[in-house]
Design an enzyme around this catalytic site. Structure first.
Site: not given
Length: 542
Positions: A339, A361-362, A383, A459
């Protein structure tokens, strides 16, 4: 035939006592409203609490509320529900402060408590905004955000729950969350059913067959014009003549709670700093000299001691009315760091245009409230567009970038992870006229071993996750299933994932997972800027 024994006569003292008791009960009943009256507090409260997700706590809070009128209106009941939720915040803050004060030797718990304190302050602010809002849509947006901040406070503590003090705080936050959810549910009910509380019912979503009240607008109605900004108030540069060398310095020079856009012109260059736009700095505008030319960059990540995902943002914005244009927000921590946020926004009525968000990520944390992104480029892996805001992404270029050093191993990447925790929150991600593709490097890797590198539209991060793609072009690396589970069956019965007229080799509607939907044309207008984020009130129209 059996004969009953004659009854003994009552004693004079007992007769007197019974007479006094009967008279007392009669006088008491005279002071009470008739139970059949729909305007009596018990009936009004009972009807109102039918809308709540936590009806027992709803009834207890409203029944004990000291200043509720004897015949409360819908507005009275909602005001009492909001006030009951707000009344619990000082206790929650005190508990979080106590955890923080006792955690100096534990950096992760200290960070969790500090973030919790920030979230509770934001929750108090948004509950106040909800109570004073002139329009129900605004009241609902603010109450939904207040609920999010309480949840995030609880969630932060969950990861450091190794003391009785933390466990006690989490238990209290559970009860506070229920009160706030109930207030939000009542606002939803008033908006949907009107002031007759006997008609109220709990919040529903598209998954229940409820599409909202404003469905007449078409998707084309969401077109908006270019936001016109005034000349720069301050300039920032790396070298040469300007007002500041640091973007953060310029932000702090802006007036508090400004009512017009305060424009900070950021000249070409790479600015290695973390930037925070606090809640009192409203209507701040960052204007750069182009994507990849004006770059604000950092490398904070959640693998660092004492940092959570929230704390990793290169640029974090809380002040309402934030605008950004013609620049790049970047986090260079890399895929192994997990993250690592490039941009985080809690800014209501935020407009982002021609901005690049670069990370893994993020990357983009669209955390709360109402935001619009136009003509942006968003790059990441896992994500990389996430949060619990009501955000519209219009004409954006969404690119998956390589995550693994060894591409032969393959990987799965979800573009979105929306985090709605309550069906009453008016939040979700709407992608309109966007392209989902891979970067040049990713496309090269994908072609070497197709289907080992799998891209999904999203998701479910949380139970009521909501994401839709309208008229978007999906490249070949988007898997035929379209959407990816989070963990087992979690949220599959409560999320809403939908598409309308997806195009391109990745638009295989016949192969989509059974728990996603193809949106019918008559419902597309629900996701227009006017309906979804009330954009006609704050985004310029063509």
């Amino acid at each position: 035939m059996r004969h009953r024994k004659p009854l003994k006569p009552l004693s004079p003292l007992l007769l007197i006592a019974m007479t006094i008791l009967t008279l007392s009960l009669f006088l008491l009943l005279l002071r009470l409203p008739l139970s059949s009256s729909i305007n009596s507090p018990p009936s009004a409260i009972s009807n109102a609490c039918r809308a709540a997700r936590f009806p027992s706590s709803c009834a207890a809070a409203l029944s004990s509320y000291p200043s509720l009128p004897s015949s409360p209106s819908a507005a009275d009941l909602i005001a009492a529900a909001l006030s009951s939720a707000a009344a619990g915040l000082p206790t929650a803050k005190s508990m979080a402060q106590s955890i923080f004060s006792s955690s100096s030797s534990n950096p992760n718990r200290s960070t969790a408590a500090r973030n919790c304190l920030d979230d509770l302050s934001l929750s108090a602010r948004r509950l106040s905004d909800s109570a004073s809002a002139a329009f129900l849509a605004d009241s609902r947006a603010f109450a939904g955000a207040a609920l999010l901040y309480q949840y995030d406070c609880w969630s932060a503590l969950k990861y450091v729950n190794n003391t009785s003090e933390v466990a006690k705080a989490m238990s209290f936050l559970d009860s506070l969350y229920a009160l706030t959810s109930n207030a939000l549910a009542m606002i939803n009910a008033l908006q949907r059913f009107g002031p007759d509380v006997s008609l109220w019912a709990p919040p529903q979503t598209e998954r229940d067959g409820y599409w909202g009240e404003s469905t007449a607008a078409t998707a084309a109605a969401s077109a908006i014009g270019r936001l016109v900004l005034p000349p720069p108030d301050l300039t920032v540069c790396i070298t040469g003549e300007c007002d500041h060398r640091s973007v953060q310095e310029a932000v702090m020079q802006a007036p508090d709670y400004g009512t017009r856009h305060f424009v900070i012109y950021i000249k070409e260059g790479v600015y290695r700093e973390t930037v925070q736009v606090p809640i009192e700095k409203t209507n701040i505008a960052f204007v750069g000299e182009g994507m990849g030319k004006t770059v604000i960059t950092g490398d904070l990540n959640a693998q660092m001691t004492g940092l959570s995902t929230y704390n990793t943002a290169t640029v974090g914005v809380t002040g309402d009315g934030f605008v950004a244009r013609n620049l790049t927000f970047e986090n260079t921590a890399g895929p192994k760091a997990h993250q690592a946020v490039a941009f985080r926004s809690d800014s209501d009525h935020s407009v982002i245009e021609w901005v690049e968000f670069s990370g893994h990520q993020d990357t983009l944390y669209a955390r709360s409230l109402r935001q619009i992104y136009r003509h942006c480029r968003i790059l990441g892996t896992v994500d990389f567009i996430f949060g619990n805001s009501a955000a519209i992404f219009e004409s954006c270029d969404i690119q998956v970038v390589p995550r693994l050093e060894s591409p032969e191993k393959g990987e799965s990447n979800a573009v979105t992870a929306h985090g709605r925790t309550d069906p009453g929150q008016p939040t979700g991600f709407v992608f309109k006229d966007c392209v989902v593709n891979g970067s040049d490097d990713y496309v090269s890797i994908y072609h070497r071993k197709p289907r080992a590198h799998r891209v999904y539209l999203g998701r479910p991060w949380k139970e009521f996750s909501r994401t839709v793609f309208l008229n978007c072009y999906l490249e070949e690396m988007v898997m035929p299933q379209g959407w990816l589970p989070w963990r087992g069956e979690f949220a599959l019965a409560t999320l809403f994932y939908g598409e309308y007229e997806s195009k391109g080799p990745g638009a295989n509607s016949s192969a989509r997972v059974s728990w996603s939907s193809q949106i019918m044309a008559e419902h597309v207008g629900v996701y227009s800027a006017e309906n979804f984020i009330q954009g006609n009130g704050w985004v310029p129209a063509d």
